[in-house]
Motif scaffolding. Structure first.
Motif, PDB file in Angstrom:
ATOM      1  N   UNK A 100      46.577  15.055   0.302  1.00 21.67           N
ATOM      2  CA  UNK A 100      47.191  13.896  -0.339  1.00 21.67           C
ATOM      3  C   UNK A 100      47.530  14.218  -1.787  1.00 21.67           C
ATOM      4  N   UNK A 101      48.426  13.424  -2.374  1.00 19.68           N
ATOM      5  CA  UNK A 101      48.735  13.706  -3.774  1.00 19.68           C
ATOM      6  C   UNK A 101      47.500  13.447  -4.624  1.00 19.68           C
ATOM      7  N   UNK A 103      45.382  12.265  -7.920  1.00 17.73           N
ATOM      8  CA  UNK A 103      45.705  11.132  -8.798  1.00 17.73           C
ATOM      9  C   UNK A 103      46.412  11.562 -10.080  1.00 17.73           C
ATOM     10  N   UNK A 106      51.205  13.581 -11.982  1.00 21.76           N
ATOM     11  CA  UNK A 106      52.145  13.569 -13.105  1.00 21.76           C
ATOM     12  C   UNK A 106      51.673  14.489 -14.226  1.00 21.76           C
ATOM     13  N   UNK A 107      50.357  14.447 -14.500  1.00 17.67           N
ATOM     14  CA  UNK A 107      49.826  15.298 -15.570  1.00 17.67           C
ATOM     15  C   UNK A 107      49.967  16.774 -15.194  1.00 17.67           C
TER      16      UNK A 107
END
Lengths: 324, 704
Positions: A100-101, A103, A106-107
């Protein structure tokens, strides 16, 4: 030869800001450090990195998966005979898929930009709405195009559906446009001027040295020469083969092994049909109304392959899978 | 009084969804509070690319106490009744009940049930998670490990943290205790993604706002817009330029930044050869930048400057030089593409593009664009004389009007359709009226859009819209409720405004028949319905212009009203007439006559619609009225035939005195039946005379 340089190239040559290959190597190292398997390009013609089974098929089912790879991508219609400084019918995408992606995806993405030499205190990075949809793959997701100083440098997508199936869990997909990024970090206006190997003088190899002739030849091929009769036939053949392999891979009656056994070879034929369709489209032999029906036919194949894949071990089939 | 501060912190929210989402959040939370009896003093919601925030001020710390008395059984009632009472009132024993005596019923038990009001924070802890879970995003998604399970939280993009504090200003607020899919509400948020990524502790709205400002986040989108607009104007002014303002772009850009930093970039002057609208569309659509106006060119026409305004989200360490340079590169590449399109499009004449339209389907049941162009050309040619246009030019313009749809430029920027056609037409030496009509035939696009006045443009614009309306009517794709996918209401309003502005005499029935013939249809099936649609649209339009809709009804109630210009003229004249004393009195007289007739006709079961018999006119006031009606009716009829509605009203106004005198002196319900019937017929003649100008029975209320 006594003039041979040491086997390890100098670090300077492989700076991502200095060579195209340095950019690729840096991204590979970065994502390897995040636990990704670093794959090689899929050995078939595809329109985008998403078509690689490491993304399309692996995005389905419950099993975790992390991979990164370069994928040569073919867009026959985008050929410009090597005359446009920004458009290519063959270019490289760097593809990352994390399921899964995590959390902090984005970072991680922003860190990867830092790694290739984008100073985040100097450049304006923005996440601008761009919902992704692939009608041929029966896939969609939400996300952004990532802008660096007003230029789109990546696509960032949270897959919601692939091959018509809900993604559970959701995978995060990053696609870097490598030529654009390289042009940016190298400060080059024309893609063919990119420094490919980071050397200077006689040893310098540019992107043009590697690909300009190919762009000219393939543009001619895509727009003028591609044998359309053969291509129509190949489309039909690939479509039929895909169906045949799916049928042949079904578990036999009576066995207690419910796995499908040929999802991947079938999916290869789906990829092939998709590329052949792109070639036909570039040759302008598919009318507007026919176009939709071809897209639909490829989607049906993709859906059937996705369905079969979900009944394989990598696709997450559990239960009565023990060998007899 | 305590306040609520709520912040939902997520990954980047699409700019176009932010305003609506903030409003939804405010409404959902305050509605849920009010529904539970919690009133508040004020509420305001905010949105940035990464957060929705809500401040609800002046909530009570807890709800109202509820006290209820419940009557029980009489003292000494059977055990079963007593037990049932205890149970329903929630009492442990009869000791907790009071005994009340009643002179009639004797003594019985009463339970006093007191429910203290609930703590507001407790209620919030119930309301807020439910709102987060069912938030009405236009598009939402699942994410992360939780998405393995069905029913996991959906949000517009991954939701990361929640701030929810509640408490009075003077005390330390409390966290509203709730969590959604593992995200615990707390007091921690974050500032700007790059300039202040550290966690920030907040307590209440009063310190939240300044804490965010210190962390490079301007919470209020209106303030972000103000900052951008002022900085952009200042930057332009300093260079002697003028910002081309663009509210839609401003709204979008303000939704893409938390800390707007406005910068100016430039592009090569040679790109100014491209039409300014193309430059603007390119820079706006792809780069979300503003363009600037420079000094007018030598021909006195407005010119763009070779500069643009960009809005970044970063106070860069080099003052923005790299950001400007990067944006300039992209703008350069985009303008190069546009210049290429401008160059290559002009190599093919518009008429040579027409065959391509044959392969583009306009609507699956209405054929190709090429077929549509043929129909519009024929209609435009026929309409030309009516609007004072040259028929050949109108046909030529119609034929070329859609050719730009297959140019590279319009393929890239669909919003430039029409405009590019005009440029290309001018470039290939078409008559200026033809070039103008290619652009203007789409107009007017809405109630406030400019209506073309050049006759050729009017002819093609009318032809285009009539063909569309009749076509969709013929296949039954008419607007229903809020659904109008083909913008047919707009097309009908366009026809109305074109006709009124050009003062064209265009009886619609004939035009509908002509357009229907183009579609190979009989008009009979659809003309009535489409005319009624036009009447409706006209009513809406005139009402917006301040006309009384009852007057419009009064005119439309007359037969054969399909000439919109005449309808409007008549409505205007009627309105002015009813504003005069004569008009008001005549209307009053008409009503009196109509009332009497209604009552008597009902009583007698017959209509008094024959002409009055001159031999039976006994009183001078009767004869006077009969004479006046004869001449006024004839005069009004003549005036209407000459389209002189003012004259028709004037003619009717002479009826005022004889009508007043008649009602003064004449008893309508005379004893002699013949006399009575003749007087009723006289009243009917008044009704008939007024119908020369309008159906007065449709006129409502008191004449203003």
């Amino acid at each position: 030869m006594s003039t041979a340089r040491p086997l390890t190239a100098t670090d300077a040559d492989l700076q991502p800001t200095r060579s195209f290959q340095g950019l690729i190597l840096t991204l590979q190292r970065f994502w390897a450090a995040q636990g990704c398997v670093i794959l090689q390009p899929y050995d078939m013609e595809v329109g985008a990195g998403t078509f690689h089974p490491a993304t399309t098929l692996r995005a389905l089912g419950p099993k975790p998966w992390k991979a990164a790879y370069v994928q040569p991508s073919r867009r026959p219609k985008d050929g410009r005979y090597g005359e446009n400084p920004n458009r290519l019918q063959h270019y490289y995408q760097f593809q990352v898929i994390l399921k899964p992606n995590p959390p902090n995806l984005q970072e991680l993405y922003l860190d990867s930009l830092k790694a290739i030499g984008v100073d985040l205190g100097l450049h304006d990075i923005r996440f601008v709405e761009d919902d992704w949809e692939s009608p041929t793959l029966g896939a969609w997701g939400l996300g952004w195009e990532c802008w660096c100083d007003g230029m789109e440098v990546s696509q960032f997508t949270y897959f919601q559906q692939v091959a018509g199936f809900e993604c559970a869990p959701v995978a995060g997909e990053l696609t870097y446009g490598l030529e654009r990024l390289a042009m940016y970090v190298q400060g080059v206006e024309n893609v063919y001027d990119l420094n490919f190997n980071g050397r200077e003088g006689d040893e310098k190899v540019t992107y043009g040295d590697v690909f300009l002739q190919a762009e000219q030849e393939y543009s001619r091929h895509n727009f003028e020469a591609a044998d359309t009769e053969m291509l129509f036939r190949q489309f039909r053949d690939a479509e039929a083969a895909c169906r045949a392999y799916l049928q042949a891979g079904e578990p036999g009656p009576g066995g207690n092994d419910a796995r499908h056994r040929m999802a991947q070879p079938a999916y290869d034929q789906c990829i092939k049909a998709s590329h052949v369709f792109n070639l036909l489209d570039a040759r302008g032999v598919i009318s507007v109304t026919e176009r939709q029906s071809y897209i639909l036919r490829v989607r049906e194949l993709a859906k059937a392959c996705g369905e079969a894949w979900r009944r394989t071990e990598a696709g997450g089939l559990v239960g009565e899978t023990a060998a007899p | 009084m305590p306040d609520l501060l709520l912040e939902l912190f997520s990954e980047e929210i699409p700019a176009r969804m932010q305003r609506r989402a903030a409003e939804d959040l405010r409404k959902l939370v305050t509605d849920a509070l009010v529904e539970r009896g919690f009133l508040y003093e004020g509420a305001k919601a905010f949105a940035t690319p990464r957060r929705l925030a809500l401040h609800v001020a002046g909530l009570p710390p807890r709800g109202q106490d509820v006290r209820e008395e419940r009557k029980g059984p009489r003292v000494g009632a059977p055990e079963g009744a007593v037990q049932g009472f205890l149970k329903s009132a929630g009492l442990a024993s009869l000791d907790e009940a009071r005994i009340v005596s009643d002179p009639k019923k004797g003594e019985f038990y009463v339970a006093v049930i007191e429910r203290p009001g609930r703590e507001t924070i407790e209620v919030l802890a119930e309301i807020l998670p439910a709102i987060v879970r069912s938030f009405p995003w236009p598009k939402s998604m699942r994410w992360g490990a939780a998405s393995r399970e069905p029913g996991s939280l959906r949000w517009v993009r991954p939701l990361h943290s929640i701030v929810a504090s509640f408490g009075p200003e003077t005390e330390t607020p409390e966290v509203v205790p709730f969590s959604v899919d593992g995200i615990e509400a707390g007091l921690t948020t974050r500032g700007h993604r790059f300039m202040a990524p550290q966690p920030i502790e907040v307590r209440r709205f009063a310190d939240y706002l300044p804490a965010l400002e210190r962390a490079f986040v301007v919470l209020d989108s209106e303030r972000r817009k103000d900052i951008i607009l002022h900085d952009a104007r200042d930057l332009a002014f300093a260079r002697g330029l003028d910002l081309v303002e663009d509210e839609g772009l401003l709204e979008e850009v303000a939704g893409l930044v938390e800390w707007p930093v406005t910068l100016m970039g430039a592009f090569d002057e040679r790109f100014l050869e491209i039409p300014p609208e193309v430059i603007r569309a390119t820079i706006r659509a792809n780069q979300k930048c503003f363009v600037l106006r420079g000094a007018p060119g030598p021909d006195g026409r407005e010119r763009l400057a070779n500069a643009f305004i960009l809005v970044s989200n970063l106070v860069a360490s080099d003052g923005g030089a790299a950001i400007v340079a990067g944006n300039e590169r992209v703008v350069r590449a985009r303008l190069s593409d546009a210049a290429f399109f401008w160059e290559t499009d002009r190599k093919v004449r518009l008429e040579d593009r027409l065959p391509k339209l044959a392969s583009i389907v306009f609507h699956e049941r209405l054929g190709t664009q090429a077929a549509r162009v043929e129909r519009i050309a024929a209609l435009a040619r026929a309409l030309a004389p009516v609007v004072g246009a040259d028929a050949a030019l109108a046909e030529r313009a119609a034929r070329l009007a859609k050719a730009d749809l297959v140019t590279e430029m319009v393929g890239e920027f669909p919003e430039l359709q029409g405009l590019m056609g005009r440029y290309y037409a001018a470039e290939q030496g078409e008559d200026p009226a033809v070039a103008a009509a290619i652009e203007e035939h789409y107009k007017p696009l809405g109630p406030s859009d400019r209506v073309p006045s050049e006759p050729v443009s009017v002819a093609v614009a009318l032809a285009d819209k009539l063909d569309t309306l009749v076509g969709f009517w013929a296949i039954g794709e008419t607007p229903t409720g809020s659904k109008d996918p083909y913008a047919l209401r707009r097309a009908a309003l366009g026809v109305i405004r074109l006709i009124l502005a050009s003062e064209a005499r265009l009886p619609l029935r004939a035009q509908i028949a002509a357009a229907a013939a183009g579609h190979g249809q009989e008009a009979s099936g659809l003309a009535g319905d489409l005319l009624a649609f036009f009447a409706d649209r006209l009513k809406v339009y005139l009402r917006d212009q301040g006309a009384r809709h009852d007057l419009i009804d009064a005119v439309f109630a007359l037969p054969g009203q399909d000439d919109l210009l005449m309808v409007v003229r008549r409505v205007e004249a009627l309105g002015r007439f009813l504003d005069t004393e004569d008009g008001k009195n005549l209307l009053a007289g008409y009503r009196r006559a109509a009332n009497i007739l209604r009552i008597e006709e009902k009583k007698d079961g017959r209509a008094y619609d024959s002409a009055p018999d001159p031999a039976l006119l006994s009183l001078p006031e009767e004869s006077a009225l009969a004479d006046a009606l004869r001449s006024a009716g004839a005069e009004a009829g003549r005036a209407v035939a000459a389209e002189d509605f003012e004259g028709a009203m004037r003619a009717l106004s002479i009826l005022r005195a004889p009508v007043d005198a008649f009602f003064d002196k004449v008893t309508v319900n005379a004893d002699a039946a013949a006399l009575r019937a003749n007087r009723l017929a006289l009243l009917n003649a008044l009704r008939v005379a007024t119908r020369e100008v309008a159906d007065f029975s449709r006129i409502g209320g008191e004449a203003r």
